[in-house]
Design a protein around this motif. Structure first.
Motif, PDB file in Angstrom:
ATOM      1  N   PHE A  72       0.818  -1.213   0.000  1.00 41.71           N
ATOM      2  CA  PHE A  72       0.000   0.000   0.000  1.00 41.71           C
ATOM      3  C   PHE A  72       0.852   1.262   0.000  1.00 41.71           C
ATOM      4  O   PHE A  72       0.426   2.309  -0.483  1.00 41.71           O
ATOM      5  CB  PHE A  72      -1.022   0.011   1.147  1.00 41.71           C
ATOM      6  CG  PHE A  72      -0.443  -0.047   2.529  1.00 41.71           C
ATOM      7  CD1 PHE A  72       0.074   1.072   3.151  1.00 41.71           C
ATOM      8  CD2 PHE A  72      -0.442  -1.250   3.228  1.00 41.71           C
ATOM      9  CE1 PHE A  72       0.586   1.016   4.440  1.00 41.71           C
ATOM     10  CE2 PHE A  72       0.073  -1.318   4.513  1.00 41.71           C
ATOM     11  CZ  PHE A  72       0.590  -0.177   5.127  1.00 41.71           C
ATOM     12  N   ASP A  73       2.085   1.190   0.530  1.00 39.55           N
ATOM     13  CA  ASP A  73       2.997   2.334   0.454  1.00 39.55           C
ATOM     14  C   ASP A  73       3.404   2.595  -1.000  1.00 39.55           C
ATOM     15  O   ASP A  73       3.460   3.742  -1.442  1.00 39.55           O
ATOM     16  CB  ASP A  73       4.242   2.106   1.301  1.00 39.55           C
ATOM     17  CG  ASP A  73       3.990   2.258   2.788  1.00 39.55           C
ATOM     18  OD1 ASP A  73       2.979   2.896   3.161  1.00 39.55           O
ATOM     19  OD2 ASP A  73       4.810   1.751   3.572  1.00 39.55           O
ATOM     20  N   ALA A  74       3.694   1.531  -1.727  1.00 45.39           N
ATOM     21  CA  ALA A  74       4.067   1.659  -3.142  1.00 45.39           C
ATOM     22  C   ALA A  74       2.901   2.221  -3.950  1.00 45.39           C
ATOM     23  O   ALA A  74       3.082   3.114  -4.790  1.00 45.39           O
ATOM     24  CB  ALA A  74       4.501   0.310  -3.705  1.00 45.39           C
ATOM     25  N   LEU A  75       1.707   1.726  -3.702  1.00 48.74           N
ATOM     26  CA  LEU A  75       0.531   2.218  -4.416  1.00 48.74           C
ATOM     27  C   LEU A  75       0.220   3.670  -4.048  1.00 48.74           C
ATOM     28  O   LEU A  75      -0.146   4.472  -4.910  1.00 48.74           O
ATOM     29  CB  LEU A  75      -0.670   1.320  -4.135  1.00 48.74           C
ATOM     30  CG  LEU A  75      -0.547  -0.110  -4.659  1.00 48.74           C
ATOM     31  CD1 LEU A  75      -1.700  -0.964  -4.157  1.00 48.74           C
ATOM     32  CD2 LEU A  75      -0.463  -0.133  -6.167  1.00 48.74           C
ATOM     33  N   ASN A  87       0.030   6.864  -6.582  1.00 50.10           N
ATOM     34  CA  ASN A  87      -1.143   7.734  -6.642  1.00 50.10           C
ATOM     35  C   ASN A  87      -0.787   9.198  -6.412  1.00 50.10           C
ATOM     36  O   ASN A  87      -1.349  10.090  -7.032  1.00 50.10           O
ATOM     37  CB  ASN A  87      -2.202   7.284  -5.643  1.00 50.10           C
ATOM     38  CG  ASN A  87      -2.888   6.028  -6.094  1.00 50.10           C
ATOM     39  OD1 ASN A  87      -2.954   5.725  -7.278  1.00 50.10           O
ATOM     40  ND2 ASN A  87      -3.414   5.272  -5.141  1.00 50.10           N
ATOM     41  N   LYS A  88       0.166   9.449  -5.518  1.00 52.72           N
ATOM     42  CA  LYS A  88       0.548  10.831  -5.210  1.00 52.72           C
ATOM     43  C   LYS A  88       1.378  11.466  -6.324  1.00 52.72           C
ATOM     44  O   LYS A  88       1.152  12.604  -6.697  1.00 52.72           O
ATOM     45  CB  LYS A  88       1.327  10.895  -3.902  1.00 52.72           C
ATOM     46  CG  LYS A  88       1.782  12.317  -3.582  1.00 52.72           C
ATOM     47  CD  LYS A  88       2.026  12.540  -2.145  1.00 52.72           C
ATOM     48  CE  LYS A  88       2.607  13.909  -1.922  1.00 52.72           C
ATOM     49  NZ  LYS A  88       1.731  14.822  -1.297  1.00 52.72           N
ATOM     50  N   TYR A  89       2.347  10.727  -6.864  1.00 53.92           N
ATOM     51  CA  TYR A  89       3.298  11.316  -7.802  1.00 53.92           C
ATOM     52  C   TYR A  89       3.069  10.956  -9.266  1.00 53.92           C
ATOM     53  O   TYR A  89       3.679  11.570 -10.146  1.00 53.92           O
ATOM     54  CB  TYR A  89       4.731  10.943  -7.391  1.00 53.92           C
ATOM     55  CG  TYR A  89       5.084  11.503  -6.046  1.00 53.92           C
ATOM     56  CD1 TYR A  89       5.324  12.859  -5.882  1.00 53.92           C
ATOM     57  CD2 TYR A  89       5.120  10.691  -4.921  1.00 53.92           C
ATOM     58  CE1 TYR A  89       5.624  13.394  -4.639  1.00 53.92           C
ATOM     59  CE2 TYR A  89       5.408  11.218  -3.672  1.00 53.92           C
ATOM     60  CZ  TYR A  89       5.667  12.561  -3.545  1.00 53.92           C
ATOM     61  OH  TYR A  89       5.940  13.093  -2.307  1.00 53.92           O
ATOM     62  N   ALA A  90       2.229   9.993  -9.546  1.00 55.19           N
ATOM     63  CA  ALA A  90       1.973   9.598 -10.941  1.00 55.19           C
ATOM     64  C   ALA A  90       0.530   9.155 -11.107  1.00 55.19           C
ATOM     65  O   ALA A  90       0.255   8.148 -11.761  1.00 55.19           O
ATOM     66  CB  ALA A  90       2.928   8.483 -11.347  1.00 55.19           C
ATOM     67  N   GLY A  91      -0.390   9.892 -10.517  1.00 56.15           N
ATOM     68  CA  GLY A  91      -1.794   9.504 -10.519  1.00 56.15           C
ATOM     69  C   GLY A  91      -2.367   9.211 -11.884  1.00 56.15           C
ATOM     70  O   GLY A  91      -3.023   8.189 -12.088  1.00 56.15           O
ATOM     71  N   GLU A  92      -2.106  10.067 -12.878  1.00 61.29           N
ATOM     72  CA  GLU A  92      -2.652   9.870 -14.213  1.00 61.29           C
ATOM     73  C   GLU A  92      -1.987   8.704 -14.950  1.00 61.29           C
ATOM     74  O   GLU A  92      -2.550   8.167 -15.896  1.00 61.29           O
ATOM     75  CB  GLU A  92      -2.474  11.133 -15.073  1.00 61.29           C
ATOM     76  CG  GLU A  92      -3.035  12.396 -14.475  1.00 61.29           C
ATOM     77  CD  GLU A  92      -2.072  13.065 -13.504  1.00 61.29           C
ATOM     78  OE1 GLU A  92      -0.846  13.062 -13.742  1.00 61.29           O
ATOM     79  OE2 GLU A  92      -2.547  13.570 -12.482  1.00 61.29           O
ATOM     80  N   ASP A 133       8.956   6.890   4.169  1.00 55.98           N
ATOM     81  CA  ASP A 133       7.676   7.594   4.160  1.00 55.98           C
ATOM     82  C   ASP A 133       7.365   7.963   2.715  1.00 55.98           C
ATOM     83  O   ASP A 133       8.026   8.825   2.138  1.00 55.98           O
ATOM     84  CB  ASP A 133       7.737   8.844   5.027  1.00 55.98           C
ATOM     85  CG  ASP A 133       6.400   9.551   5.146  1.00 55.98           C
ATOM     86  OD1 ASP A 133       5.480   9.260   4.345  1.00 55.98           O
ATOM     87  OD2 ASP A 133       6.266  10.400   6.028  1.00 55.98           O
ATOM     88  N   PRO A 134       6.389   7.308   2.084  1.00 60.97           N
ATOM     89  CA  PRO A 134       6.137   7.528   0.668  1.00 60.97           C
ATOM     90  C   PRO A 134       5.495   8.873   0.338  1.00 60.97           C
ATOM     91  O   PRO A 134       5.554   9.307  -0.808  1.00 60.97           O
ATOM     92  CB  PRO A 134       5.201   6.380   0.291  1.00 60.97           C
ATOM     93  CG  PRO A 134       4.541   5.988   1.552  1.00 60.97           C
ATOM     94  CD  PRO A 134       5.530   6.267   2.639  1.00 60.97           C
ATOM     95  N   LEU A 135       4.902   9.546   1.284  1.00 60.16           N
ATOM     96  CA  LEU A 135       4.225  10.797   0.983  1.00 60.16           C
ATOM     97  C   LEU A 135       5.127  12.015   1.065  1.00 60.16           C
ATOM     98  O   LEU A 135       4.856  13.030   0.444  1.00 60.16           O
ATOM     99  CB  LEU A 135       3.003  10.965   1.890  1.00 60.16           C
ATOM    100  CG  LEU A 135       1.965   9.849   1.756  1.00 60.16           C
ATOM    101  CD1 LEU A 135       0.803  10.091   2.698  1.00 60.16           C
ATOM    102  CD2 LEU A 135       1.481   9.709   0.323  1.00 60.16           C
ATOM    103  N   ILE A 136       6.240  11.931   1.814  1.00 57.68           N
ATOM    104  CA  ILE A 136       7.112  13.111   1.937  1.00 57.68           C
ATOM    105  C   ILE A 136       8.100  13.194   0.772  1.00 57.68           C
ATOM    106  O   ILE A 136       8.238  14.286   0.250  1.00 57.68           O
ATOM    107  CB  ILE A 136       7.818  13.120   3.312  1.00 57.68           C
ATOM    108  CG1 ILE A 136       6.758  13.325   4.363  1.00 57.68           C
ATOM    109  CG2 ILE A 136       8.884  14.168   3.386  1.00 57.68           C
ATOM    110  CD1 ILE A 136       7.262  13.345   5.780  1.00 57.68           C
TER     111      ILE A 136
END
Length: 100
Positions: free
Chosen positions: A44-47, A51-56, A88-91
């Motif tokens: 889920f961290d990878a996903l 989603n945050k950096y390559a959503g499209e 931390d995948p979001l930072i």
């Protein structure tokens, strides 16, 4: 570390792994020899990272699992410099580990 499962992000188009290229100089190319394959501790961290950096473009990637004992052979096969363990995948916060 060798018994733990990690998750990688791989391109469905060309099969390459998502990698980081920290501190590249202007004359250095983005080749596996200069890159660190990104590892995630949970799928889920990878996903979430996708989603945050390559959503499209997230449909162009797939996650794969790898166990610690397979990590050296992956580096040898693809020629990457090492791994970047995403804390931390979001930072994102990444710990870089070189092969040598």
């Amino acid at each position: 570390m060798f018994s733990q499962t990690y998750y990688l992000i791989r391109s469905r188009i060309d099969g390459s792994y998502l990698a980081a290229y920290p501190k590249l100089k202007e004359d250095e190319a983005r080749s596996p020899a200069n890159g660190y394959v990104l590892l995630f501790q949970e799928q889920f961290d990878a996903l979430g990272y996708l989603n945050k950096y390559a959503g499209e473009m997230s449909d162009r990637f797939v996650t794969e699992s790898i166990i610690g004992s397979q990590m050296t052979s992956l580096l040898d096969r693809w020629g990457y410099k090492g791994f970047g363990i995403v804390k931390d995948p979001l930072i994102p916060t990444i710990e870089f580990l070189s092969k040598s």
